[in-house]
Design a protein around this motif. Sequence first.
Motif, mmCIF file in Angstrom:
data_model
loop_
_atom_site.group_PDB
_atom_site.id
_atom_site.type_symbol
_atom_site.label_atom_id
_atom_site.label_comp_id
_atom_site.label_asym_id
_atom_site.label_seq_id
_atom_site.Cartn_x
_atom_site.Cartn_y
_atom_site.Cartn_z
ATOM 1 N N LYS A 259 0.824 -1.214 0.000
ATOM 2 C CA LYS A 259 0.000 0.000 0.000
ATOM 3 C C LYS A 259 0.854 1.258 0.000
ATOM 4 C CE LYS A 259 -3.899 -2.309 1.475
ATOM 5 N NZ LYS A 259 -5.319 -2.056 1.364
ATOM 6 N N PHE A 260 1.900 1.236 0.836
ATOM 7 C CA PHE A 260 2.790 2.396 0.878
ATOM 8 C C PHE A 260 3.461 2.594 -0.483
ATOM 9 C CE2 PHE A 260 2.633 2.376 5.588
ATOM 10 C CZ PHE A 260 2.332 3.728 5.736
ATOM 11 N N ALA A 261 3.843 1.495 -1.123
ATOM 12 C CA ALA A 261 4.499 1.593 -2.422
ATOM 13 C C ALA A 261 3.562 2.235 -3.455
ATOM 14 C CB ALA A 261 4.936 0.203 -2.879
ATOM 15 N N GLY A 266 1.610 6.678 -6.682
ATOM 16 C CA GLY A 266 0.453 7.497 -7.049
ATOM 17 C C GLY A 266 0.753 8.974 -6.861
ATOM 18 N N VAL A 267 1.313 9.310 -5.698
ATOM 19 C CA VAL A 267 1.618 10.708 -5.385
ATOM 20 C C VAL A 267 2.641 11.265 -6.377
ATOM 21 C CG1 VAL A 267 2.730 12.212 -3.666
ATOM 22 C CG2 VAL A 267 1.005 10.544 -2.945
ATOM 23 N N LEU A 268 3.629 10.467 -6.730
ATOM 24 C CA LEU A 268 4.655 10.905 -7.668
ATOM 25 C C LEU A 268 4.129 10.976 -9.100
ATOM 26 C CD1 LEU A 268 7.731 8.878 -6.333
ATOM 27 C CD2 LEU A 268 7.267 11.324 -6.050
ATOM 28 N N GLY A 269 2.897 10.489 -9.308
ATOM 29 C CA GLY A 269 2.296 10.550 -10.626
ATOM 30 C C GLY A 269 2.776 9.464 -11.564
ATOM 31 N N VAL A 270 3.540 8.495 -11.053
ATOM 32 C CA VAL A 270 4.037 7.406 -11.902
ATOM 33 C C VAL A 270 2.881 6.460 -12.239
ATOM 34 C CG1 VAL A 270 5.749 5.541 -12.112
ATOM 35 C CG2 VAL A 270 6.245 7.575 -10.695
ATOM 36 N N LEU A 275 -5.207 2.642 -11.656
ATOM 37 C CA LEU A 275 -4.351 1.460 -11.539
ATOM 38 C C LEU A 275 -4.014 1.168 -10.077
ATOM 39 C CD1 LEU A 275 -3.414 0.467 -14.488
ATOM 40 C CD2 LEU A 275 -1.177 0.425 -13.405
ATOM 41 N N ALA A 276 -3.854 2.248 -9.266
ATOM 42 C CA ALA A 276 -3.587 2.087 -7.837
ATOM 43 C C ALA A 276 -4.744 1.363 -7.154
ATOM 44 C CB ALA A 276 -3.351 3.446 -7.190
ATOM 45 N N VAL A 277 -5.990 1.725 -7.537
ATOM 46 C CA VAL A 277 -7.178 1.072 -6.966
ATOM 47 C C VAL A 277 -7.158 -0.410 -7.354
ATOM 48 C CG1 VAL A 277 -9.704 0.948 -7.061
ATOM 49 C CG2 VAL A 277 -8.574 3.178 -6.950
ATOM 50 N N PHE A 278 -6.831 -0.656 -8.593
ATOM 51 C CA PHE A 278 -6.768 -2.021 -9.115
ATOM 52 C C PHE A 278 -5.726 -2.838 -8.333
ATOM 53 C CE2 PHE A 278 -5.787 -5.169 -12.513
ATOM 54 C CZ PHE A 278 -7.074 -5.643 -12.683
ATOM 55 N N ALA A 279 -4.566 -2.229 -8.090
ATOM 56 C CA ALA A 279 -3.491 -2.900 -7.359
ATOM 57 C C ALA A 279 -3.906 -3.180 -5.922
ATOM 58 C CB ALA A 279 -2.234 -2.035 -7.384
ATOM 59 N N ASP A 280 -4.669 -2.238 -5.338
ATOM 60 C CA ASP A 280 -5.118 -2.387 -3.956
ATOM 61 C C ASP A 280 -5.987 -3.640 -3.808
ATOM 62 O OD1 ASP A 280 -5.234 -1.283 -1.281
ATOM 63 O OD2 ASP A 280 -7.371 -1.053 -1.704
ATOM 64 N N VAL A 281 -6.904 -3.823 -4.754
ATOM 65 C CA VAL A 281 -7.767 -5.016 -4.733
ATOM 66 C C VAL A 281 -6.911 -6.266 -4.936
ATOM 67 C CG1 VAL A 281 -9.687 -6.198 -5.880
ATOM 68 C CG2 VAL A 281 -9.760 -3.726 -5.554
#
Length: 296
Positions: A259-261, A266-270, A275-281
């Motif tokens: 999650k931290f990664a 996400g914050v850095l805009g990379v 996609l972050a939501v997708f990765a979280d699931v």
Amino acid sequence: AKVFAFDKTGTLTKGEFVVKNVVEGGQVRDEELISVISALEKYSSHPISKAFESYETELLVESVEEFAGKGLRGFIDGEETLVGNAKFLIERGVAIKESVSPYTVIHASKGGRYLGAVTLVDEIREGCRQVVAELKNLGVKKSVVLTGDRADRAREVVNEVGMDEFKAELLPNEKLSEAEKLKGLGGLVYVGDGINDAPVMKVANCAVSMGKLGSSVAVEASDVVLIKDELKGLVDGVKLAKKTKKIVWQNIVFSVLMKFAFMALGVLGVLPLSLAVFADVGVMLLAVLNSLRMRF
Ligand code: ADP
Ligand code: MG
């Protein structure tokens, strides 16, 4: 769990008592002695009472009372009759003849007169020794027997199954204080079957009861029930608990790190938000899949 404490009767032993012999020195005929004991034991649900079920008796007993960890008191022909361990009879002023025996001994008296004693055998459950050894391999520091029975019998059982210690002739409240002392040495698991074990089960970190033989009070008070009354379940239980703990920690560390990664990316805009939501699931699904390893 660092310390395992066991009740003896019904837990380490099968709880199926068989009359072995009548101790010499009684003042009545053997049949008479057995008859008096059987008459009182009809009112008890203690495993000891089952040994006398097969004996016929015509004696009538009135106002029977059971004393946990001691025995029974009733009236035959208007005379106070006692059946129980040596301590119980001595406490009530009966002069008894004590005998050294590796078995359980039950004494009887009527109207203050000592009638004699019978010895009972209760076999140790198969595989006890192996269970104690395996628990030791799994990191258990100490295994102890807490029993209401005599020290001679307790010593015999402890030696036979390879345990470290025993505390004998304990009344239910004394079992409780012994358990509290043991708890001071580390996590305490208590394994028992009877009504008198229930208070100890409340203080133990984890209480285990015997599903078949155990009294409903004990089953109710325990955290784990050995459905088949097989002590081997303790070893499986400890292994399963260790595995559970390992997987829980893996999941926590993995999820938090991921999650931290993703947050950082996400914050850095990379990484776009979708996609972050997708990765979280995805992390959640992986944690669930990891938990499913518990089944194997
Ligand atoms: P344990 O702790 O080994 O399960 P208990 O606390 O139930 O044993 O009983 C301790 C002792 O009290 C027995 O060994 C026996 O001497 C005596 N006792 C308890 N109940 C009875 C009974 N119904 N008849 C005769 N003796 C009894
Ligand atoms: Mg018991």
